[in-house]
Scaffold this motif. Sequence first.
Motif, short mmCIF file in Angstrom:
data_model
loop_
_atom_site.label_atom_id
_atom_site.label_comp_id
_atom_site.label_asym_id
_atom_site.label_seq_id
_atom_site.Cartn_x
_atom_site.Cartn_y
_atom_site.Cartn_z
N LEU A 65 0.81 -1.21 0.00
CA LEU A 65 0.00 0.00 0.00
C LEU A 65 0.85 1.27 0.00
N MET A 66 1.94 1.26 0.77
CA MET A 66 2.82 2.43 0.85
C MET A 66 3.33 2.79 -0.55
N GLN A 67 3.71 1.76 -1.33
CA GLN A 67 4.22 1.98 -2.67
C GLN A 67 3.19 2.69 -3.54
N VAL A 83 5.00 9.39 4.41
CA VAL A 83 6.39 9.82 4.27
C VAL A 83 7.30 8.65 3.90
N ALA A 84 7.16 7.55 4.62
CA ALA A 84 7.90 6.32 4.29
C ALA A 84 9.41 6.51 4.26
N GLU A 85 9.94 7.09 5.31
CA GLU A 85 11.38 7.36 5.36
C GLU A 85 12.25 6.13 5.11
N CYS A 86 11.87 5.00 5.67
CA CYS A 86 12.76 3.83 5.59
C CYS A 86 12.50 3.00 4.35
N GLY A 87 11.62 3.49 3.47
CA GLY A 87 11.42 2.80 2.21
C GLY A 87 10.76 1.44 2.35
N GLY A 88 10.03 1.22 3.43
CA GLY A 88 9.24 -0.01 3.52
C GLY A 88 9.83 -1.10 4.38
N ASN A 89 10.76 -0.75 5.25
CA ASN A 89 11.40 -1.78 6.05
C ASN A 89 10.90 -1.86 7.50
N ALA A 90 9.78 -1.26 7.76
CA ALA A 90 9.19 -1.29 9.10
C ALA A 90 10.17 -0.77 10.15
N SER A 91 10.96 0.25 9.80
CA SER A 91 11.93 0.80 10.75
C SER A 91 11.59 2.22 11.18
N CYS A 92 10.70 2.92 10.46
CA CYS A 92 10.56 4.35 10.72
C CYS A 92 9.20 4.77 11.24
N ALA A 93 8.17 3.99 10.99
CA ALA A 93 6.80 4.32 11.43
C ALA A 93 6.26 5.61 10.82
N THR A 94 6.71 5.97 9.62
CA THR A 94 6.18 7.19 8.99
C THR A 94 5.29 6.88 7.78
N CYS A 95 4.72 5.69 7.76
CA CYS A 95 3.79 5.32 6.69
C CYS A 95 2.48 4.84 7.29
N HIS A 96 2.19 5.34 8.47
CA HIS A 96 1.04 4.93 9.28
C HIS A 96 -0.28 5.26 8.58
N ARG A 118 -2.32 0.51 10.83
CA ARG A 118 -1.36 -0.37 10.15
C ARG A 118 -0.21 0.48 9.61
N LEU A 119 0.92 -0.16 9.36
CA LEU A 119 1.97 0.50 8.59
C LEU A 119 1.69 0.14 7.14
N SER A 120 1.51 1.15 6.30
CA SER A 120 1.09 0.84 4.93
C SER A 120 2.16 0.07 4.16
N CYS A 121 3.40 0.09 4.64
CA CYS A 121 4.44 -0.67 3.93
C CYS A 121 4.35 -2.16 4.25
N GLN A 122 3.49 -2.53 5.19
CA GLN A 122 3.37 -3.94 5.55
C GLN A 122 2.05 -4.53 5.06
S1 FES Z 1 8.04 2.95 5.33
FE1 FES Z 1 9.11 2.95 7.19
S2 FES Z 1 7.81 1.81 8.45
FE2 FES Z 1 6.77 1.78 6.59
#
Ligand code: FES
Lengths: 107, 399
Positions: free
Chosen positions: A24-26, A37-50, A84-88
Amino acid sequence: MPIVIFELPDGTQRKVTADSGTVLMQAAVSNGVDGIVAECGGNASCATCHVYVDERHGEQVGPPNDVEDEMLDFTAAERRPTSRLSCQVQVSDALDGLVVHIPEEQV
Amino acid sequence: MSAVTTAAPGAPVVDLDLAELRRDPYPAYAELRRTAPLAWVPSVGRHLLTRYEDIVHAEKLPEVFSSREEGSLLLRTVGPNLLREDDPEHRRLRAAAEPPTRPRQVRDLWAETFEHNAHELLDRIAGRGEADLIGDFAEPLAAANLAVVLGLRNAGADDISDWSRAMMAANGNYADDPDIWLRAEQATRDIEDAVAEMADAARREPDGSVISSMVHAADPVELTEIQNNIKVIIGGGVNEPRDVFGVGAQALLQRPDVLDRVVADPGLWKRVFEETARWISPIGMYPRQLTQDYEIAGVALPAGSRVALVIASGNRDESVFERADEFDIDRPHRPHLAFGGGPHFCMGAWVARHEVSALAWPLVFSRLKVLRLVEGADDLMEGWVFRGLTSLNVTWQTS
Ligand code: FES
């Protein structure tokens, strides 16, 4: 291809086509949806894709995974039961018409 | 892909003086953003990319802007490591090392010891009424906390600081000074021994630390890989929390009205942290190497080109941050680039946030009464690859 709808904090909606098999983040980022924002590009490290999954689709989307569950305690905007984190969140045809709400803040 | 160590055809060439960059890089960055957002800088041997949008773009394309930079001094200093790898290799190592740095782990496993460490250092200086908050507090605190998270119970804060300094010097050893190499080699050997010992202990009894997490990783990691990656984390893990602490503390001491607000409303410490990291980013730039021909900022770069993502400059980009040169905790929320982005997003981000904004600042400003900067003290802000205060001399009332 499934259509997903991002609802911004001010109530405006952005309808985007998402590729099945991506996340979804993509879909948000490649369509320039504000507020993911997705700072970490989808690695569940940043929590900015909430995102908050709309109540109607909660069950379909399912619960967060373990790492995600931990990160969700530290999002900038309050955590809710449908957070949810949209990258997950994997996009699939079954999610056609999904509505998710973007929180006020990501950082 | 071998590195191309010359300017791309069509790239503007801009001479920048390294000593001047070290003193204050921001005026040069402002000029580059305005006139040459991608410029070949001979003294650095790289193309500097300086606008926010372009940097974000590059960070999100790791398959083009590769972390595997040839001839990197970091590789020479510590050997192959996750900072200079791309996925999937990078992901394997990161997955092994990351769990102890996630926010819940920080809260549940480390927060108490961090707080204890901070109190202990403050106990030592509290009666003196004056100190250098970098040398007497921030640096030993960052080093002691890092030892805990890494699982190096056999190393003291002084060891960690010395090792970090030796490796940072080697990392910037562009002049090829043999003494600097010697010191770094000694430091890396010491780290290897310390890590081997603690890896053995963690094999018998897991303790939640980074070493332990790597020893027990689902996708196996060799001892040398653990050693090299711990070296990298020691190299950077002292500087960043120390520098954010120092820069933010000085900024507040120079702005008593802001300090009063923050002390009255501790929820604001988080904002102080993010604004400090944006305003003067502890890591100012990092290198990338192109895997293919690619056009960015109006310049066609050939494969192999060396590019520096200047996040310190992106964080001052006026098109994103109004009055970007000012320290302002009330500015509208826009994500800063200080932690980097994409797969290499800073692994220490949650540790640093907690140790600085939840513990170090609040404790210092509550325990040391009537804290003031020493007037006329020569507290220098220095560096462009890494930037922070070399000292922060303060006084307070002891009775
Ligand atoms: S993009 Fe960083 S946690 Fe989802």
